[in-house]
Design a protein around this motif. Sequence first.
Motif, PDB file in Angstrom:
ATOM      1  N   GLN A   1      44.790 -26.349 -30.606  1.00 54.57           N
ATOM      2  CA  GLN A   1      43.589 -25.916 -29.890  1.00 54.57           C
ATOM      3  C   GLN A   1      42.734 -24.950 -30.713  1.00 54.57           C
ATOM      4  OE1 GLN A   1      42.889 -27.408 -26.634  1.00 54.57           O
ATOM      5  NE2 GLN A   1      44.319 -28.608 -27.865  1.00 54.57           N
TER       6      GLN A   1
ATOM      7  N   GLU B   1      36.146 -29.712 -33.531  1.00 46.55           N
ATOM      8  CA  GLU B   1      36.277 -30.070 -32.118  1.00 46.55           C
ATOM      9  C   GLU B   1      35.234 -31.131 -31.765  1.00 46.55           C
ATOM     10  OE1 GLU B   1      37.302 -26.213 -29.591  1.00 46.55           O
ATOM     11  OE2 GLU B   1      35.657 -25.862 -31.002  1.00 46.55           O
TER      12      GLU B   1
ATOM     13  N   THR C   1      39.539 -30.616 -27.804  1.00 46.95           N
ATOM     14  CA  THR C   1      40.280 -29.448 -27.353  1.00 46.95           C
ATOM     15  C   THR C   1      39.873 -29.112 -25.917  1.00 46.95           C
ATOM     16  OG1 THR C   1      38.596 -27.906 -28.140  1.00 46.95           O
ATOM     17  CG2 THR C   1      40.320 -28.534 -29.707  1.00 46.95           C
TER      18      THR C   1
ATOM     19  N   TRP D   1      36.522 -27.430 -25.900  1.00 43.58           N
ATOM     20  CA  TRP D   1      35.409 -28.371 -26.095  1.00 43.58           C
ATOM     21  C   TRP D   1      35.152 -29.176 -24.821  1.00 43.58           C
ATOM     22  CZ3 TRP D   1      35.251 -33.737 -25.890  1.00 43.58           C
ATOM     23  CH2 TRP D   1      34.045 -34.313 -26.321  1.00 43.58           C
TER      24      TRP D   1
END
Length: 376
Positions: A191, A223, A229, A232
């Motif tokens: 992440q 991202e 993620t 995002w």
Amino acid sequence: MNNRHTASNPSDFPSRSNPSNSSGEARRSDADIEEIARLLPPPTPRGLPHEQHLHHKERLMRRIDRDQAARTDRTDQARSFGPRPARRLLRPALLVPVTALALGAILTTGIVLTTDDDAPATAATGQHDARDMKPAAALLDQISAAAGKGDAQKVRDDQFLYTRAKVREADLTSGKAVVSPVRDVESWASQQPGPLHKLGLTRENGETLPINAQLGDTDGTPEGLDRPTYHWLSSLPTDPDKLLAHLYAKTPESDEAERDQAVFDRIGSLLGGVMPPKTAAALYRAAAKIPGVTKLPTAKDLTGRTGVAIARDDTTFGARTEWVFDPQDFTFLGSRSYLFKDTRYGKAGTLMSAQAVIDHAVVDKAGRAPAASRES
């Protein structure tokens, strides 16, 4: 060296219809034509859908990496030059959208199946009825409402999104679909917000491998759609119309894939994991606006769990993609793709790819499964 026949004007070529030419000149003309035909490249066959192309490209590159690593091992053992260098491993094609091949990728009347037990019992004709859109929109509205009731999670940048799934896919290397056995696949997606060269880990058949940056991302993969993620996903528009416009804008144009199907597959690639509830709700409502989306009252995922499905046919490639949901709480169960008509890759009903989501969670360390998943 190959000799090419070149000429500055048409009169330089012998004419078979000119009575002044001798039979020998005619034969030479035939030979010239055959030679030119031989030197020309063969006609380019119609390519695979973009997601499927990437899927098989990565499978090929991983095989090359393994072969190179094996050769390096043998060389090291023979020459005693010390330990072999770390092999380059590309992002695996696991949990990709079950595309309408698709890959990606992942059922309704009239064609009898010719393949395995995991394929659907019937196949669609590929024809859409405008009346199918209302049931699909109603079902997606119910799924969206259920997804929106979930609790948003706080996901730190140093954590990983864990997914465990059962996966099956067709290998098209030979030109025909060769369906793999069912495999258990786990993944841990980093992440971290910035462009990354190491995106996480994947584990399959007891082997744990790094997930490297996407092909071509020399500075790392940021991202986005290719690395969604939690942060995002939270940044995406929650208005269905704005979200759909955003997805169309971010999905690359391709001459080898239907535009609407490509966006449908993009949404499918985001399903099945940890996701902000508002984003999940918006994605389902956006999917309802894509032309050709239909509802199936009954469908099964790869493990045999029965549910309802949202489907779309890619008429260009003769494949149907399905998203399967639990009929009670509308939890996403998995997806599959199969041929609804005979194609160069196989007969109608041939399974192209399928996945069943078994577990997903947020974990602190890559390579470590949540307790619930270890116990199952």
